[in-house]
Design a protein around this motif. Structure first.
Motif, PDB file in Angstrom:
ATOM      1  N   VAL A 134       0.857  -1.189   0.000  1.00  0.00           N
ATOM      2  CA  VAL A 134       0.000   0.000   0.000  1.00  0.00           C
ATOM      3  C   VAL A 134       0.891   1.235   0.000  1.00  0.00           C
ATOM      4  O   VAL A 134       1.791   1.355   0.830  1.00  0.00           O
ATOM      5  N   GLN A 194       0.056  11.748   2.908  1.00  0.00           N
ATOM      6  CA  GLN A 194      -1.396  11.729   2.717  1.00  0.00           C
ATOM      7  C   GLN A 194      -2.111  11.404   4.026  1.00  0.00           C
ATOM      8  O   GLN A 194      -1.534  10.752   4.913  1.00  0.00           O
ATOM      9  N   GLY A 247       2.795  11.790  14.280  1.00  0.00           N
ATOM     10  CA  GLY A 247       2.900  12.722  15.415  1.00  0.00           C
ATOM     11  C   GLY A 247       3.141  14.121  14.895  1.00  0.00           C
ATOM     12  O   GLY A 247       2.255  14.751  14.349  1.00  0.00           O
ATOM     13  N   GLY A 265       0.994   5.468   0.094  1.00  0.00           N
ATOM     14  CA  GLY A 265       0.398   6.785   0.224  1.00  0.00           C
ATOM     15  C   GLY A 265       1.351   7.785  -0.410  1.00  0.00           C
ATOM     16  O   GLY A 265       1.722   7.663  -1.580  1.00  0.00           O
ATOM     17  N   GLY A 266       1.811   8.745   0.395  1.00  0.00           N
ATOM     18  CA  GLY A 266       2.719   9.773  -0.122  1.00  0.00           C
ATOM     19  C   GLY A 266       4.179   9.324  -0.172  1.00  0.00           C
ATOM     20  O   GLY A 266       5.044  10.083  -0.605  1.00  0.00           O
ATOM     21  N   MET A 267       4.479   8.115   0.316  1.00  0.00           N
ATOM     22  CA  MET A 267       5.834   7.520   0.270  1.00  0.00           C
ATOM     23  C   MET A 267       6.857   8.299   1.097  1.00  0.00           C
ATOM     24  O   MET A 267       8.045   8.270   0.807  1.00  0.00           O
ATOM     25  N   THR A 268       6.404   9.016   2.126  1.00  0.00           N
ATOM     26  CA  THR A 268       7.349   9.770   2.957  1.00  0.00           C
ATOM     27  C   THR A 268       7.685   9.031   4.256  1.00  0.00           C
ATOM     28  O   THR A 268       8.433   9.548   5.077  1.00  0.00           O
ATOM     29  N   GLY A 269       7.106   7.854   4.450  1.00  0.00           N
ATOM     30  CA  GLY A 269       7.372   7.079   5.665  1.00  0.00           C
ATOM     31  C   GLY A 269       8.862   6.787   5.789  1.00  0.00           C
ATOM     32  O   GLY A 269       9.567   6.680   4.775  1.00  0.00           O
ATOM     33  N   THR A 321       0.175   5.384   9.962  1.00  0.00           N
ATOM     34  CA  THR A 321       1.383   5.460  10.800  1.00  0.00           C
ATOM     35  C   THR A 321       1.106   6.106  12.164  1.00  0.00           C
ATOM     36  O   THR A 321       2.026   6.265  12.962  1.00  0.00           O
ATOM     37  N   VAL A 333      -7.100   2.058   4.336  1.00  0.00           N
ATOM     38  CA  VAL A 333      -7.995   3.174   4.665  1.00  0.00           C
ATOM     39  C   VAL A 333      -8.351   3.889   3.365  1.00  0.00           C
ATOM     40  O   VAL A 333      -7.464   4.223   2.572  1.00  0.00           O
ATOM     41  N   ASN A 349       0.794  -5.814   2.734  1.00  0.00           N
ATOM     42  CA  ASN A 349       2.081  -5.384   3.294  1.00  0.00           C
ATOM     43  C   ASN A 349       2.802  -6.526   4.013  1.00  0.00           C
ATOM     44  O   ASN A 349       3.155  -6.418   5.193  1.00  0.00           O
TER      45      ASN A 349
HETATM   46  C1  LIG Z   1      10.729  15.547   5.912  1.00  0.00           C
HETATM   47  C2  LIG Z   1       9.932  14.555   6.712  1.00  0.00           C
HETATM   48  C3  LIG Z   1       9.435  14.921   7.954  1.00  0.00           C
HETATM   49  C4  LIG Z   1       8.687  14.018   8.704  1.00  0.00           C
HETATM   50  N1  LIG Z   1       8.221  14.403   9.936  1.00  0.00           N
HETATM   51  C5  LIG Z   1       7.470  13.552  10.652  1.00  0.00           C
HETATM   52  C6  LIG Z   1       6.968  13.939  11.944  1.00  0.00           C
HETATM   53  O1  LIG Z   1       7.247  15.023  12.451  1.00  0.00           O
HETATM   54  N2  LIG Z   1       6.185  13.066  12.599  1.00  0.00           N
HETATM   55  C7  LIG Z   1       5.860  11.831  12.082  1.00  0.00           C
HETATM   56  O2  LIG Z   1       5.114  11.084  12.726  1.00  0.00           O
HETATM   57  N3  LIG Z   1       6.344  11.432  10.882  1.00  0.00           N
HETATM   58  C8  LIG Z   1       7.136  12.243  10.161  1.00  0.00           C
HETATM   59  N4  LIG Z   1       7.626  11.850   8.945  1.00  0.00           N
HETATM   60  C9  LIG Z   1       7.318  10.493   8.438  1.00  0.00           C
HETATM   61  C10 LIG Z   1       6.106  10.432   7.454  1.00  0.00           C
HETATM   62  O3  LIG Z   1       5.874  11.661   6.840  1.00  0.00           O
HETATM   63  C11 LIG Z   1       4.843   9.982   8.177  1.00  0.00           C
HETATM   64  O4  LIG Z   1       5.025   8.658   8.623  1.00  0.00           O
HETATM   65  C12 LIG Z   1       3.572  10.040   7.324  1.00  0.00           C
HETATM   66  O5  LIG Z   1       2.447   9.852   8.150  1.00  0.00           O
HETATM   67  C13 LIG Z   1       3.554   9.009   6.181  1.00  0.00           C
HETATM   68  O6  LIG Z   1       2.503   9.332   5.277  1.00  0.00           O
HETATM   69  P1  LIG Z   1       2.572   8.871   3.753  1.00  0.00           P
HETATM   70  O7  LIG Z   1       1.278   9.206   3.100  1.00  0.00           O
HETATM   71  O8  LIG Z   1       3.784   9.396   3.108  1.00  0.00           O
HETATM   72  O9  LIG Z   1       2.645   7.292   3.922  1.00  0.00           O
HETATM   73  P2  LIG Z   1       3.570   6.234   3.166  1.00  0.00           P
HETATM   74  O10 LIG Z   1       4.992   6.515   3.404  1.00  0.00           O
HETATM   75  O11 LIG Z   1       3.139   6.100   1.753  1.00  0.00           O
HETATM   76  O12 LIG Z   1       3.147   4.916   3.949  1.00  0.00           O
HETATM   77  C14 LIG Z   1       3.470   4.746   5.307  1.00  0.00           C
HETATM   78  C15 LIG Z   1       2.814   3.436   5.792  1.00  0.00           C
HETATM   79  O13 LIG Z   1       1.394   3.563   5.772  1.00  0.00           O
HETATM   80  C16 LIG Z   1       0.804   2.623   4.848  1.00  0.00           C
HETATM   81  N5  LIG Z   1      -0.283   3.338   4.168  1.00  0.00           N
HETATM   82  C17 LIG Z   1      -0.198   4.470   3.419  1.00  0.00           C
HETATM   83  N6  LIG Z   1      -1.429   4.866   3.038  1.00  0.00           N
HETATM   84  C18 LIG Z   1      -2.303   3.953   3.553  1.00  0.00           C
HETATM   85  C19 LIG Z   1      -3.719   3.804   3.510  1.00  0.00           C
HETATM   86  N7  LIG Z   1      -4.496   4.660   2.855  1.00  0.00           N
HETATM   87  N8  LIG Z   1      -4.271   2.747   4.147  1.00  0.00           N
HETATM   88  C20 LIG Z   1      -3.499   1.859   4.827  1.00  0.00           C
HETATM   89  N9  LIG Z   1      -2.162   1.944   4.887  1.00  0.00           N
HETATM   90  C21 LIG Z   1      -1.577   2.986   4.269  1.00  0.00           C
HETATM   91  C22 LIG Z   1       1.949   2.186   3.942  1.00  0.00           C
HETATM   92  O14 LIG Z   1       1.752   0.896   3.428  1.00  0.00           O
HETATM   93  C23 LIG Z   1       3.136   2.245   4.896  1.00  0.00           C
HETATM   94  O15 LIG Z   1       3.190   1.101   5.702  1.00  0.00           O
HETATM   95  C24 LIG Z   1       8.415  12.721   8.195  1.00  0.00           C
HETATM   96  C25 LIG Z   1       8.919  12.350   6.941  1.00  0.00           C
HETATM   97  C26 LIG Z   1       9.678  13.252   6.210  1.00  0.00           C
HETATM   98  C27 LIG Z   1      10.184  12.800   4.871  1.00  0.00           C
END
Ligand SMILES: Cc1cc2nc3c(=O)[nH]c(=O)nc-3n(C[C@H](O)[C@H](O)[C@H](O)COP(=O)(O)OP(=O)(O)OC[C@H]3O[C@@H](n4cnc5c(N)ncnc54)[C@H](O)[C@@H]3O)c2cc1C
Length: 462
Positions: free
Chosen positions: A68, A139, A149, A70-74, A146, A205, A457
């Motif tokens: 799965v 996203q 926070g 989302g925005g790939m920032t995990g 995740t 989700v 996953n």
């Molecule tokens: C510059 C930077 C700053 C950051 N700061 C913080 C911070 O202050 N606090 C913090 O908590 N995190 C932080 N992060 C980490 C990250 O941004 C978070 O974890 C964010 O919530 C991930 O969202 P995403 O959409 O990029 O998810 P993704 O990276 O795409 O996915 C993360 C996980 O969620 C799953 N997933 C994604 N979308 C769904 C969905 N719709 N349904 C079910 N599962 C899904 C994926 O399979 C994966 O396991 C930061 C990252 C960066 C690069």
């Protein structure tokens, strides 16, 4: 079988929603860290919940693994595909379905970027109380998966506290739609909690109802110098008593971090001459919903008088407050100025922070030749970030050794190996440092019940 699977996915969603072979762009193959590049079998981009359900129904029937995205920032590898996976990208499930001003809620599709959702709330004079550096790319669905926070946890809590209702698709394609908008709803098990923070291992989700808050009025940022962690803890207790929910941020920078950010990063100011001191960045609401400027001045005077603070500078303008925050937020400079390095996101009980940092600094100095370590974090939330640099080639970087030293030390201090980033694949090996055998067994029981074929996953978290 592969051809049949792709044909079924195309039949279900339409050709344009299924990418295959050379149509798959690089961005689906590697996550933010760029450490792994995979070759997924296909990328599907459904446009509604029924599409997600159909994809999972087909993949489940074929026993096909799904990643799965989302925005790939995990930051723990959760959205990184493996070779041969079907990637389900949520990028087309975007948009705000509804902002209910009277209920102070927003119903939003999971693929909506956080920043877009924040703006939609602001357009209705309301506030979505979750914010992180990746706001433009991450996203809402990823934030939920995740339990993100970020910068406002001390006042509003984590993502979990913002979620009132969820729509989720299970591994076999079953849709659970519980788009609850009510603050009170104790009708049976609160199933939505199972999908918050479980990193897409129990379901996808597709939509969420989020709580909104009044927009915070003015705030004031202060930089303070302190001699040691005991002074920080004493001052935090004083601040909590006097300021209560008007405390918006309580961020601590250890001396190496503050010196680095103010000396090595071009354009950063150095508002405090504080060699050897800990530097605290505190932000308080000081508008209608906060404390008065006089109360803030009194608080700082008391801190100075009691010897908790040795110096303090109050930002006199928005621009100066932004400059203070730039010092804390310049972590994006690490790849350029501090590479190669590895970083950690852990939680430590606040009363153990001093011994944890002092001892870990010594352990790393002794065990890892020429290493340099920096500490900083959302200390009001017990969340510590650690960055360890070793001047060596990438290939010989002692990542495993450092992981083991740090996580062993976390375990000895009854801390958590993950404060806010989750487990994904990168921390999976260390999960038993923070969770008991019985807890991990129960997590596996849940996984088996929700996804008996382990298609969602796979290999992540537990
Ligand atoms: C510059 C930077 C700053 C950051 N700061 C913080 C911070 O202050 N606090 C913090 O908590 N995190 C932080 N992060 C980490 C990250 O941004 C978070 O974890 C964010 O919530 C991930 O969202 P995403 O959409 O990029 O998810 P993704 O990276 O795409 O996915 C993360 C996980 O969620 C799953 N997933 C994604 N979308 C769904 C969905 N719709 N349904 C079910 N599962 C899904 C994926 O399979 C994966 O396991 C930061 C990252 C960066 C690069």
């Amino acid at each position: 079988m592969t051809d049949q699977l792709i044909a079924k996915l195309r039949d279900a969603l339409g050709d344009h929603c299924v990418l295959f072979g050379s149509q798959i762009e690089q961005r689906y193959k590697t996550d933010w860290s760029r450490t792994v590049v995979a070759e997924p079998l296909a990328v599907v981009r459904p446009t509604d919940t029924a599409g997600v359900a159909r994809v999972l129904e087909i993949c489940c029937a074929y026993g096909q693994s799904v990643t799965v995205q989302g925005g790939m920032t995990g930051l723990v590898g959760g959205s990184q595909a493996a070779d041969g996976d079907v990637v389900v990208s949520l990028e087309r499930l975007t948009g705000i379905e509804d902002v209910d001003v009277a209920a102070s809620t927003m119903t939003v599709w999971a693929g909506t970027p956080l920043q877009m959702a924040q703006q939609a709330a602001a357009d209705h004079n309301l506030y979505l109380a979750i914010d992180l550096g990746a706001r433009g790319s991450c996203q809402i669905g990823g934030n939920i998966a995740t339990n993100a926070g970020g910068n406002r946890v001390i006042r509003y809590g984590m993502m979990r506290e913002q979620v009132l209702g969820l729509e989720v698709v299970l591994a076999d394609g079953t849709v659970l739609s519980h788009l609850n908008k009510m603050l009170k709803n104790n009708a049976g098990y609160d199933l939505k909690q199972l999908f918050i923070g479980t990193e897409g291992t129990l379901g996808i989700v597709t939509k969420a109802v989020l709580r909104l808050h009044p927009i915070p009025s003015a705030s004031t940022s202060v930089l303070c110098a302190l001699n040691n962690e005991s002074a920080v803890i004493a001052f935090l207790a004083r601040v909590r008593q006097r300021v209560g929910s008007s405390l918006l941020a309580f961020e601590l920078m250890w001396p190496e971090f503050y010196q680095f950010m103010t000396q090595r990063v071009q354009g950063n100011p150095k508002p405090l001459e504080s060699s050897g001191s800990l530097v605290l960045l505190m932000e308080c609401a000081t508008g209608n919903d906060g404390i008065s400027s006089e109360s803030l001045e009194e608080l700082l005077a008391l801190g100075l008088q009691e010897g908790e603070l040795t110096d303090a500078v109050v930002a006199q303008s928005g621009a100066q407050a932004e400059a203070f925050w730039r010092i804390r937020d310049s972590v994006s400079e690490f790849p350029t100025l501090f590479a190669p390095y590895c970083s950690f996101d852990v939680s430590i009980p606040i009363t153990q922070m001093q011994s944890f940092v002092t001892d870990l600094r010594q352990i790393l100095l002794k065990e890892v030749s020429n290493s340099k370590t920096m500490f900083f974090g959302h200390i009001g939330d017990s969340n510590l970030h650690i960055v360890v640099h070793v001047p060596t080639a990438r290939e010989t970087f002692p990542k495993h050794q450092i992981d083991e030293l740090v996580y062993t030390h976390v375990r000895q201090h009854s801390g958590s190996i993950s404060a806010e980033h989750g487990i994904g694949t990168r921390k999976k090996q260390w999960l038993n440092f923070s969770r008991s055998e019985a807890e991990i067994a129960l997590m596996r029981t849940l996984k088996n019940a929700f996804d008996p074929k382990h298609i969602l996953n796979p290999g992540k978290v537990v």
